[in-house]
Design an enzyme around this catalytic site. Structure first.
Site, mmCIF file in Angstrom:
data_model
loop_
_atom_site.group_PDB
_atom_site.id
_atom_site.type_symbol
_atom_site.label_atom_id
_atom_site.label_comp_id
_atom_site.label_asym_id
_atom_site.label_seq_id
_atom_site.Cartn_x
_atom_site.Cartn_y
_atom_site.Cartn_z
ATOM 1 N N SER A 290 49.843 88.951 40.940
ATOM 2 C CA SER A 290 50.391 90.317 40.920
ATOM 3 C C SER A 290 49.818 91.185 39.807
ATOM 4 C CB SER A 290 51.919 90.281 40.868
ATOM 5 O OG SER A 290 52.438 89.605 42.005
ATOM 6 N N ASN B 204 39.845 88.513 44.740
ATOM 7 C CA ASN B 204 39.923 87.545 45.834
ATOM 8 C C ASN B 204 40.495 88.261 47.051
ATOM 9 O OD1 ASN B 204 40.378 85.442 47.571
ATOM 10 N ND2 ASN B 204 41.995 84.486 46.341
ATOM 11 N N TRP B 205 39.636 88.480 48.036
ATOM 12 C CA TRP B 205 40.084 89.240 49.213
ATOM 13 C C TRP B 205 40.853 88.396 50.214
ATOM 14 C CZ3 TRP B 205 35.153 92.648 50.554
ATOM 15 C CH2 TRP B 205 35.010 93.623 49.551
ATOM 16 N N LYS B 206 40.900 87.075 49.983
ATOM 17 C CA LYS B 206 41.636 86.187 50.909
ATOM 18 C C LYS B 206 41.150 86.447 52.342
ATOM 19 C CE LYS B 206 45.242 85.948 47.471
ATOM 20 N NZ LYS B 206 46.642 85.724 47.133
ATOM 21 N N GLU C 116 46.984 80.770 37.724
ATOM 22 C CA GLU C 116 47.720 81.568 38.698
ATOM 23 C C GLU C 116 49.059 80.887 38.971
ATOM 24 O OE1 GLU C 116 44.961 84.273 41.143
ATOM 25 O OE2 GLU C 116 45.120 82.377 42.197
ATOM 26 N N HIS D 225 42.409 77.225 44.951
ATOM 27 C CA HIS D 225 43.427 78.289 45.017
ATOM 28 C C HIS D 225 44.738 77.685 45.524
ATOM 29 C CE1 HIS D 225 45.584 81.881 46.117
ATOM 30 N NE2 HIS D 225 44.796 82.520 45.289
ATOM 31 N N GLY E 7 44.386 89.580 43.628
ATOM 32 C CA GLY E 7 44.461 89.491 45.079
ATOM 33 C C GLY E 7 44.666 90.863 45.699
ATOM 34 N N GLY E 8 45.923 91.176 46.024
ATOM 35 C CA GLY E 8 46.239 92.404 46.759
ATOM 36 C C GLY E 8 45.609 93.667 46.196
ATOM 37 N N GLY F 67 51.331 87.331 45.002
ATOM 38 C CA GLY F 67 51.751 88.120 46.153
ATOM 39 C C GLY F 67 53.232 88.431 46.163
ATOM 40 N N GLU G 107 46.822 78.718 47.561
ATOM 41 C CA GLU G 107 47.004 78.780 49.020
ATOM 42 C C GLU G 107 46.256 77.625 49.684
ATOM 43 O OE1 GLU G 107 45.815 82.855 49.361
ATOM 44 O OE2 GLU G 107 47.660 83.435 48.333
HETATM 45 P P1 13P Z 1 48.009 88.806 44.105
HETATM 46 O O1 13P Z 1 47.229 89.586 43.097
HETATM 47 O O2 13P Z 1 48.060 89.464 45.453
HETATM 48 O O3 13P Z 1 49.332 88.357 43.590
HETATM 49 O O4 13P Z 1 47.161 87.456 44.382
HETATM 50 C C1 13P Z 1 46.729 86.714 43.309
HETATM 51 C C2 13P Z 1 45.781 85.705 43.816
HETATM 52 O O5 13P Z 1 46.152 84.779 44.509
HETATM 53 C C3 13P Z 1 44.357 85.869 43.473
HETATM 54 O O6 13P Z 1 43.633 84.721 43.802
#
Ligand code: 13P
Length: 230
Positions: free
Chosen positions: A190, A6-8, A154, A84, A211-212, A160, A86
């Site tokens: 993470s 997920n590149w957000k 999640e 998600h 994510g990251g 994050g 967020e």
């Molecule tokens: P991180 O891997 O950056 O913690 O993010 C997880 C995430 O929200 C994937 O959708």
């Protein structure tokens, strides 16, 4: 095993192309990328499996800023994330509209990765299972055990933050979710090359939503390699 990145709100079309030029996927693992909307066309052009980061429940209409499942299909997108944390925390998404998004996308022929998870406060007050049950049952009611529905667990406190759920915490939550809805469950929060193998070796962990660490082609490839051997 399914590994989704997920590149957000990272990587416009140019950066997306550079990523794909450098990314070398191992065999034996399904890899999904979720770029921002503006980079979907460039990502689809690579021939890889591409999901959007959200999808609306109506095919068309006066919904400024939203994109429908039909529009994503026209572009060659294979599926969408929904729910998600967020989106839930920063943009007011509810269990009800997340479920409607999931159902519409599945009915339109898209795959769906639906995210659930508790906050730190909810975990500390002993409400993790209550929260997961409410979130998963809304999805189950709307979509049933649809073959293209995947759940992503999640925990909000692990996103994050560098704090990962322990393999035991992930396993317990995944088994609980699986008892509510018999679909694959990805772990997110993470995930890094260093912890991927241990998390993915848990019996009820069917993959990861990253994510990251999905933004860098080498670290994402390392996570995909960990999946291909677990
Ligand atoms: P991180 O891997 O950056 O913690 O993010 C997880 C995430 O929200 C994937 O959708």
């Amino acid at each position: 095993m399914l590994i989704a990145g997920n590149w957000k709100m990272f990587k416009g079309p140019g950066e997306a192309e550079s990523f794909f030029d450098a990314f070398d996927a191992p065999a034996g693992v399904d890899v999904v990328f979720c770029p921002p909307y503006v980079s979907l066309a460039a990502a689809v052009a690579t021939g890889r499996t591409i999901y959007a980061q959200n999808v609306h429940w109506e095919p068309t209409g006066a919904y400024t800023g939203e994109v429908s499942a039909e529009m994503l299909r026209e572009l060659g997108v294979d599926g969408a994330l929904v729910g998600h944390s967020e989106r839930r925390q920063l943009f007011g998404e509810t269990d009800e509209n997340v479920a409607r998004r999931a159902r519409a996308a599945l009915e339109a022929g898209l795959g769906v990765i639906a995210c659930v998870g508790e906050t730190l406060e909810q975990r500390e007050s002993g409400d993790t299972e209550l929260v997961l049950k409410i979130q998963v049952e809304a999805l189950a009611f709307a979509a049933g055990e649809h073959e293209r529905l995947v759940i992503a667990y999640e925990p909000v406190w692990a996103i994050g933050t560098g704090k990962t759920a322990t393999p035991e915490q992930a396993q317990a939550a995944h088994a609980f979710i699986r008892g509510l809805l018999d679909r694959p469950v990805l772990y997110g929060g993470s995930v890094k090359p260093e912890n991927a193998a241990e998390l993915l070796s848990q019996p009820s962990v069917d993959g990861a939503l990253v994510g990251g660490a999905s933004l860098d082609p080498d670290s994402f490839a390392a996570i995909c390699r960990a999946a291909s051997t677990s």
